[in-house]
Structure formats: structure tokens, C-alpha cells
Design an enzyme around this catalytic site. Structure first.
Site, PDB file in Angstrom:
ATOM      1  N   HIS A   1      -2.906   7.437   6.752  1.00 43.94           N
ATOM      2  CA  HIS A   1      -1.904   8.321   6.146  1.00 43.94           C
ATOM      3  C   HIS A   1      -2.549   9.602   5.603  1.00 43.94           C
ATOM      4  O   HIS A   1      -1.965  10.678   5.683  1.00 43.94           O
ATOM      5  CB  HIS A   1      -1.186   7.618   4.986  1.00 43.94           C
ATOM      6  CG  HIS A   1       0.039   6.856   5.411  1.00 43.94           C
ATOM      7  ND1 HIS A   1       1.107   7.462   6.032  1.00 43.94           N
ATOM      8  CD2 HIS A   1       0.375   5.549   5.284  1.00 43.94           C
ATOM      9  CE1 HIS A   1       2.042   6.538   6.280  1.00 43.94           C
ATOM     10  NE2 HIS A   1       1.627   5.376   5.841  1.00 43.94           N
TER      11      HIS A   1
ATOM     12  N   HIS B   1      -4.575   1.337   7.361  1.00 36.42           N
ATOM     13  CA  HIS B   1      -3.259   1.982   7.461  1.00 36.42           C
ATOM     14  C   HIS B   1      -3.156   3.144   6.458  1.00 36.42           C
ATOM     15  O   HIS B   1      -2.736   4.248   6.801  1.00 36.42           O
ATOM     16  CB  HIS B   1      -2.178   0.918   7.186  1.00 36.42           C
ATOM     17  CG  HIS B   1      -0.774   1.399   7.230  1.00 36.42           C
ATOM     18  ND1 HIS B   1       0.145   0.952   8.151  1.00 36.42           N
ATOM     19  CD2 HIS B   1      -0.096   2.282   6.447  1.00 36.42           C
ATOM     20  CE1 HIS B   1       1.316   1.545   7.944  1.00 36.42           C
ATOM     21  NE2 HIS B   1       1.195   2.356   6.908  1.00 36.42           N
ATOM     22  N   GLU B   2      -3.584   2.891   5.208  1.00 39.79           N
ATOM     23  CA  GLU B   2      -3.471   3.923   4.157  1.00 39.79           C
ATOM     24  C   GLU B   2      -4.395   5.104   4.430  1.00 39.79           C
ATOM     25  O   GLU B   2      -4.011   6.262   4.229  1.00 39.79           O
ATOM     26  CB  GLU B   2      -3.767   3.322   2.781  1.00 39.79           C
ATOM     27  CG  GLU B   2      -2.879   2.160   2.366  1.00 39.79           C
ATOM     28  CD  GLU B   2      -1.408   2.418   2.573  1.00 39.79           C
ATOM     29  OE1 GLU B   2      -0.968   3.575   2.424  1.00 39.79           O
ATOM     30  OE2 GLU B   2      -0.680   1.472   2.920  1.00 39.79           O
TER      31      GLU B   2
ATOM     32  N   CYS C   1       5.832   0.257   7.943  1.00 37.50           N
ATOM     33  CA  CYS C   1       5.409   1.380   7.106  1.00 37.50           C
ATOM     34  C   CYS C   1       6.575   1.760   6.205  1.00 37.50           C
ATOM     35  O   CYS C   1       7.710   1.844   6.667  1.00 37.50           O
ATOM     36  CB  CYS C   1       5.021   2.561   8.001  1.00 37.50           C
ATOM     37  SG  CYS C   1       4.533   4.035   7.085  1.00 37.50           S
ATOM     38  N   LEU C   2       6.286   1.994   4.924  1.00 35.92           N
ATOM     39  CA  LEU C   2       7.348   2.364   3.976  1.00 35.92           C
ATOM     40  C   LEU C   2       7.985   3.698   4.347  1.00 35.92           C
ATOM     41  O   LEU C   2       9.073   4.018   3.887  1.00 35.92           O
ATOM     42  CB  LEU C   2       6.781   2.430   2.547  1.00 35.92           C
ATOM     43  CG  LEU C   2       6.348   1.092   1.931  1.00 35.92           C
ATOM     44  CD1 LEU C   2       5.671   1.333   0.589  1.00 35.92           C
ATOM     45  CD2 LEU C   2       7.521   0.139   1.769  1.00 35.92           C
TER      46      LEU C   2
ATOM     47  N   GLN D   1       2.672  10.091   1.215  1.00 33.66           N
ATOM     48  CA  GLN D   1       4.005   9.491   1.317  1.00 33.66           C
ATOM     49  C   GLN D   1       4.915   9.870   0.149  1.00 33.66           C
ATOM     50  O   GLN D   1       6.120   9.645   0.215  1.00 33.66           O
ATOM     51  CB  GLN D   1       3.904   7.962   1.405  1.00 33.66           C
ATOM     52  CG  GLN D   1       3.253   7.491   2.703  1.00 33.66           C
ATOM     53  CD  GLN D   1       3.189   5.989   2.758  1.00 33.66           C
ATOM     54  OE1 GLN D   1       2.275   5.392   2.200  1.00 33.66           O
ATOM     55  NE2 GLN D   1       4.151   5.356   3.411  1.00 33.66           N
TER      56      GLN D   1
ATOM     57  N   GLY E   1       0.836  -1.182   0.000  1.00 36.27           N
ATOM     58  CA  GLY E   1       0.000   0.000   0.000  1.00 36.27           C
ATOM     59  C   GLY E   1       0.875   1.237   0.000  1.00 36.27           C
ATOM     60  O   GLY E   1       2.011   1.188   0.467  1.00 36.27           O
TER      61      GLY E   1
HETATM   62 ZN    ZN Z   1       2.610   3.644   6.070  1.00 33.48          ZN
END
Ligand code: ZN
Length: 190
Positions: A161, A157-158, A115-116, A76, A71
């Protein structure tokens, strides 16, 4: 030999060959990293479903795949618009624009998430087991997904963000302290 894949929140854990690993590093370099302030910002809704949006979605889909993620939210990549891409199933990419969770189960589950934008740490986060999420795709068509387990966790999660909420805000105080301690030396080096 099939790689063992373990999905933790936004991050898929598996061994990559050298070329894939190089591509992953290039992708990660384009993803905003904690404590970048844009990660704390609320993204306003998308109003125009134009080529600009479709280019953004295409770029985010590529970045997500290259980064070995499941995701990726627009915030981000430094874009304040309510759009994210995610993998409803392995090797799929779907975009959700102006997403809203319209239904969620009372039943929740706690599992480790990565998380990226917060690389190298995972922390326990409680999420609803099942959700129905609705929004539009990159062409403006209405879409909805009934999700359970990992995909349900990913979209929660997304969506966080897009509201500037990170897993650091969702985890336990102890796990948050541990994660910040692990992140701190790296922040100094950078
Ligand atoms: Zn994340």
C-alpha cells in the site's frame, strides 16, 4: 458461541452484531476506496516522530479495529506517509514506520486476500511465507518482527500500500478481471 474467524489478507471475516456492524460501516466510510487515486501513490518516508504522527497511528489503530481489519496503511486514510498498523497477533495493534522487509523466504504461498479499500472481493495473491520486517514505532524506536504465515502476509500487503500497489496488481489476470467486473456495477451506483 465463539465466532468463526477467517482472515483473508487485510480483512477478518466473521459475523458481527448490529452495533459492531454499525461501527464497522462508520470506519469503512473513512477508508479510501478503490479507485481513489491516492491508493496508487507512493508514500514518502516519515521524518519527524512527533505528536502528529502518534495521533495518526492512534486513529489508524482504532479504525483498523472498528473496521474489523488486521492491517491498515496511511495511504488508505489519504495520508502519504510510510506508516501502517497491523495485528501481529489477534487483538494486538502495532505500528511500523518506514518499514522495510530485510529478509524473506524463497518459499511462497498463494492464498485469497481481501482489502479494506476494495470491499467485497478477494483474490489469490502469492506472498513469501516468512519475512523479517524492520522499521520504527510511532516514538521513533527501532522495531523488528520475524513473521510467518498470516502476519507475514499482512505486512507484505501493507507495505505494498505504501508503494501504491494493490492486490489487483498482484493477482492473476483472470482474478483481476473477475474482481473488476464485480466492482464495476457498484462504482456506477456511487
Ligand atoms: Zn489493503
Amino acid at each position: 458461541m465463539p465466532a468463526v474467524t477467517e482472515v483473508e489478507g487485510q480483512v477478518r471475516n466473521e459475523e458481527l452484531d448490529a452495533e459492531r456492524e454499525a461501527r464497522r460501516q462508520l470506519a469503512l466510510a473513512q477508508i479510501r476506496q478503490y479507485p481513489d487515486p491516492v491508493l496508487r501513490m507512493q508514500a514518502p518516508p516519515v521524518e519527524e516522530f512527533d505528536d502528529d504522527l502518534r495521533r495518526l497511528v492512534a486513529r489508524m489503530g482504532e479504525l483498523m479495529k472498528d473496521a474489523n481489519g488486521v492491517g491498515l496503511a496511511a495511504t488508505q486514510v489519504g495520508v502519504l506517509r510510510r506508516v501502517f498498523v497491523f495485528a501481529p497477533e489477534e487483538d494486538q495493534v502495532a505500528a511500523l514506520v518506514n518499514p522495510e522487509i530485510v529478509r524473506r523466504s524463497d518459499e511462497a504461498e498463494t492464498d485469497d486476500e481481501g482489502c479494506l479499500s476494495i470491499q467485497g472481493v478477494t483474490m489469490p495473491v502469492e506472498r513469501s511465507m516468512t519475512v523479517r520486517i524492520e522499521g520504527r514505532d510511532e516514538n521513533g524506536d527501532e522495531v523488528g518482527y520475524d513473521l510467518e504465515g498470516t502476519p507475514a502476509r499482512i505486512v507484505q500487503h501493507e507495505l505494498d500500500h505504501l508503494d501504491g500497489t494493490l492486490i489487483l496488481n498482484r493477482t492473476t489476470p483472470e482474478a483481476r478481471r473477475e474482481a473488476l467486473a464485480a466492482l464495476r456495477p457498484r462504482l456506477v451506483i456511487r
